[in-house]
Every structure is written in C-alpha cells, then in structure tokens.
Design a protein around this motif. Structure first.
Motif, PDB file in Angstrom:
ATOM      1  N   VAL A 140       0.777  -1.253   0.158  1.00 59.41           N
ATOM      2  CA  VAL A 140       0.018  -0.040  -0.115  1.00 59.41           C
ATOM      3  C   VAL A 140       0.978   1.100  -0.138  1.00 59.41           C
ATOM      4  O   VAL A 140       2.090   1.285   0.128  1.00 59.41           O
ATOM      5  CB  VAL A 140      -0.951  -0.027   1.113  1.00 59.41           C
ATOM      6  CG1 VAL A 140      -1.838  -1.302   1.325  1.00 59.41           C
ATOM      7  CG2 VAL A 140      -0.190   0.044   2.663  1.00 59.41           C
ATOM      8  N   GLN A 141       0.137   2.477  -0.299  1.00 61.55           N
ATOM      9  CA  GLN A 141       0.987   3.867  -0.336  1.00 61.55           C
ATOM     10  C   GLN A 141       0.884   4.311   1.394  1.00 61.55           C
ATOM     11  O   GLN A 141      -0.146   3.977   1.835  1.00 61.55           O
ATOM     12  CB  GLN A 141       0.463   4.568  -1.158  1.00 61.55           C
ATOM     13  CG  GLN A 141       0.700   4.179  -2.624  1.00 61.55           C
ATOM     14  CD  GLN A 141       0.392   5.282  -3.706  1.00 61.55           C
ATOM     15  OE1 GLN A 141      -0.837   5.904  -3.239  1.00 61.55           O
ATOM     16  NE2 GLN A 141       1.117   4.987  -4.740  1.00 61.55           N
ATOM     17  N   ASP A 162      -2.571   5.068   3.630  1.00 63.55           N
ATOM     18  CA  ASP A 162      -3.515   4.090   3.265  1.00 63.55           C
ATOM     19  C   ASP A 162      -3.885   3.246   4.453  1.00 63.55           C
ATOM     20  O   ASP A 162      -3.054   3.364   5.590  1.00 63.55           O
ATOM     21  CB  ASP A 162      -3.082   3.000   2.025  1.00 63.55           C
ATOM     22  CG  ASP A 162      -3.246   3.788   0.880  1.00 63.55           C
ATOM     23  OD1 ASP A 162      -2.747   3.144  -0.102  1.00 63.55           O
ATOM     24  OD2 ASP A 162      -3.849   4.816   0.765  1.00 63.55           O
ATOM     25  N   SER A 163      -4.608   2.227   4.333  1.00 69.09           N
ATOM     26  CA  SER A 163      -5.141   1.355   5.421  1.00 69.09           C
ATOM     27  C   SER A 163      -5.239  -0.117   4.970  1.00 69.09           C
ATOM     28  O   SER A 163      -5.444  -0.340   3.820  1.00 69.09           O
ATOM     29  CB  SER A 163      -6.661   1.730   5.919  1.00 69.09           C
ATOM     30  OG  SER A 163      -6.536   3.014   6.390  1.00 69.09           O
ATOM     31  N   LEU A 164      -5.143  -0.739   5.974  1.00 65.48           N
ATOM     32  CA  LEU A 164      -5.171  -2.320   5.633  1.00 65.48           C
ATOM     33  C   LEU A 164      -5.837  -3.087   6.937  1.00 65.48           C
ATOM     34  O   LEU A 164      -5.809  -2.554   7.890  1.00 65.48           O
ATOM     35  CB  LEU A 164      -3.673  -2.965   5.560  1.00 65.48           C
ATOM     36  CG  LEU A 164      -3.020  -2.868   4.208  1.00 65.48           C
ATOM     37  CD1 LEU A 164      -1.691  -3.362   4.452  1.00 65.48           C
ATOM     38  CD2 LEU A 164      -3.830  -3.645   3.255  1.00 65.48           C
ATOM     39  N   ASN A 203      -4.215   2.004  10.281  1.00 67.00           N
ATOM     40  CA  ASN A 203      -4.530   3.128   9.353  1.00 67.00           C
ATOM     41  C   ASN A 203      -3.384   4.101   9.307  1.00 67.00           C
ATOM     42  O   ASN A 203      -2.499   4.003  10.005  1.00 67.00           O
ATOM     43  CB  ASN A 203      -5.826   3.930  10.061  1.00 67.00           C
ATOM     44  CG  ASN A 203      -7.076   3.016  10.037  1.00 67.00           C
ATOM     45  OD1 ASN A 203      -7.380   2.441   9.235  1.00 67.00           O
ATOM     46  ND2 ASN A 203      -7.964   3.418  11.128  1.00 67.00           N
ATOM     47  N   SER A 204      -3.339   4.985   8.671  1.00 64.38           N
ATOM     48  CA  SER A 204      -2.482   6.137   8.395  1.00 64.38           C
ATOM     49  C   SER A 204      -1.188   5.345   8.520  1.00 64.38           C
ATOM     50  O   SER A 204      -0.255   5.861   9.141  1.00 64.38           O
ATOM     51  CB  SER A 204      -2.479   7.029   9.624  1.00 64.38           C
ATOM     52  OG  SER A 204      -3.755   7.564   9.725  1.00 64.38           O
ATOM     53  N   VAL A 256       4.690  -0.625   3.169  1.00 66.85           N
ATOM     54  CA  VAL A 256       4.293   0.757   2.951  1.00 66.85           C
ATOM     55  C   VAL A 256       5.077   1.543   1.926  1.00 66.85           C
ATOM     56  O   VAL A 256       6.345   1.671   2.338  1.00 66.85           O
ATOM     57  CB  VAL A 256       3.788   1.462   4.169  1.00 66.85           C
ATOM     58  CG1 VAL A 256       3.036   2.860   3.671  1.00 66.85           C
ATOM     59  CG2 VAL A 256       3.187   0.423   4.981  1.00 66.85           C
TER      60      VAL A 256
END
Length: 123
Positions: free
Chosen positions: A12-13, A16-18, A84-85, A121
């Motif tokens: 993810v960037q 983003d969240s996972l 998050n974040s 990330v």
C-alpha cells in the motif's frame, strides 16, 4: 494446539489502510490473550498490541497507538488488526500469537505463532 493463520497483508501507499486477520483453529481462542507483533528486515521482532481474552482490554505500542486498532470475534475464532495512516516505518511481517497465561507484551511468553503476513508501505 492452536494453529494461527494471518492474512490481509499487501503493498500500500503511505496514508493507506489495511485490515489484517488472524484465523485460529484447533482450539477456541477465547481462552487466550492474543498479541500482534511485527518484524522489519534487519530488525528485532517488535510488540504491536495485545488484546485480552474477552476483548475488553488492549495495550498498544506507542508507535501505533491511535493508528492501529485490535479487535477479536471469539465466535469466529478470529482476531483483527486495523492499520490506518500507514507509513513506510510500518513495513514489516506481522505475526499474531496466543498466550494462555498472562496479558503481556513479552513475545517470549506467547505459546503459539502464525506464519506472518507481509505489509509493505511505499512512500
């Protein structure tokens, strides 16, 4: 014996969240405090969060408090970690683990471990 399988990792960037999941089999996890740990390349394993048997208590590492949320569904024998974040510093393999005795941050106390799921990330 508790068999743990993590899932939900990915690339993810930043920002983003996972949502990670830890599915247990073999025994019900309601008798276990559940922890999440992570290990980045070249670094030691790091505590992330522990959640009590009922889910009523949690303890987070300072580095993730306010960004990560741990929950559990004992009926589904599953523990979750909402990330998050995300920042590049969160890049690591994330592991869930189970301990029957103490509500603890100490990895050495945990009896059962999953195989981990990779979170990467990018900046």
């Amino acid at each position: 014996q508790v068999h743990l399988v993590e899932s939900g990792g990915g690339l993810v960037q930043a920002g983003d969240s996972l949502r990670l999941s830890c599915a247990a089999s073999g025994r019900t996890i309601e008798n276990y405090h559940m922890g999440w740990f992570r290990q980045a390349p070249g670094k030691e394993r790091e505590f992330v969060v522990v959640i009590s048997r009922s889910g009523g208590s949690t303890s987070y590492a300072d580095s993730v408090r306010g960004r990560f949320t741990c929950s559990r569904d004992n009926a589904k024998n599953t523990v979750y970690l909402q990330l998050n974040s995300l920042t590049p510093e969160d890049t690591a393999v994330y592991y869930c683990a189970a301990v029957a005795t103490y509500f603890t941050r100490r990895a050495e106390a945990y009896e059962y471990w999953g195989q981990g799921t990779q979170v990467t990330v990018s900046s």
